[in-house]
Motif scaffolding. Structure first.
Motif: not given
Length: 234
Positions: A185-191, A171-178
């Motif tokens: 422009a849509q998602t912002g900088y690394f978060d 399965h895909a990993d879901t850890v960080f915001v971005n």
């Protein structure tokens, strides 16, 4: 302290006889062309910190002692070819035909995250020819690698993308915001705060979290009774 955009963020270097000490608390070391934190024959403590996006390793321990708690080590470096995994703990270094030993007196990592865009983001490098010390314990942390069964790893959590479920499905990993700036422009900088339904949520060892009850941003990580891994409480 925030350190950004350097060749190396922090370098702490000692000898077998004289080992300097450094404590990092509530710090961010981000976007280095080489190392975030490089500790050679040193005594370092890293708590509530973010070490991220480095061209070599975000954290490299070569001998000495290290304690890492509630720290987010995240490497999604995209400004060149990355030279290493996000976190390395080593008791030797090879230069040509010469082997140099750096005994690891202690390395303890707990309630932390070691993740990135490579399939494996942690390397434990132990010399198997000599009896140089290598005392390592990694516990209650979320790690990007295949599940490890040796004694260095205790009660950890493993990347879904590298470890299949009971049905053999990855399965895909879901850890960080971005973790990208492709659509800045849509998602912002690394978060590197935790995403909704992050794999790091609610999995910290409470006994460790009680020693560090506020996160990197001053949020109470004990308020919901289920503290999160890494530097940021969701």
């Amino acid at each position: 302290t925030h350190i950004r955009g350097c060749d190396a963020g922090v370098v702490v270097s000692g000898t077998a006889i004289a080992q300097p000490s450094l404590k990092l608390t509530n710090c961010i070391l981000h976007t280095m062309t080489q190392y975030g934190l490089f500790a050679q024959n040193a005594n370092v403590e890293v708590v509530n910190c973010e070490l991220s996006n480095c061209g070599t390793a975000c954290f490299y321990q070569l001998g000495g002692e290290a304690y890492v708690a509630h720290t987010t080590i995240a490497n999604y470096y995209t400004w060149g070819t990355r030279q290493d995994v996000a976190m390395v703990i080593a008791n030797y270094y090879v230069d040509g035909n010469l082997l140099y030993l750096f005994p690891v007196k202690s390395a303890v990592v707990e309630n932390s995250i070691v993740f990135g865009n490579q399939s494996r983001e942690i390397a434990l490098l132990r010399d198997t020819i000599t009896d140089a010390a290598y005392n390592v314990t990694i516990s209650h942390s979320l790690l990007k690698c295949r599940r490890q069964t040796d004694a260095y790893f205790v009660d950890n959590y493993w990347a879904n993308s590298q470890n299949p479920d009971a049905d053999g499905v990855y399965h895909a990993d879901t850890v960080f915001v971005n973790t990208s700036i492709r659509d800045i422009a849509q998602t912002g900088y690394f978060d590197f705060r935790l995403a909704d339904r992050s794999s790091a949520c609610g999995k910290a060892d409470v006994a460790v979290a009680e020693r560090y009850p506020t996160d990197l941003e001053g949020k109470n990580r004990l308020a919901d009774g289920a503290p999160d891994l890494g530097a940021y409480e969701k």
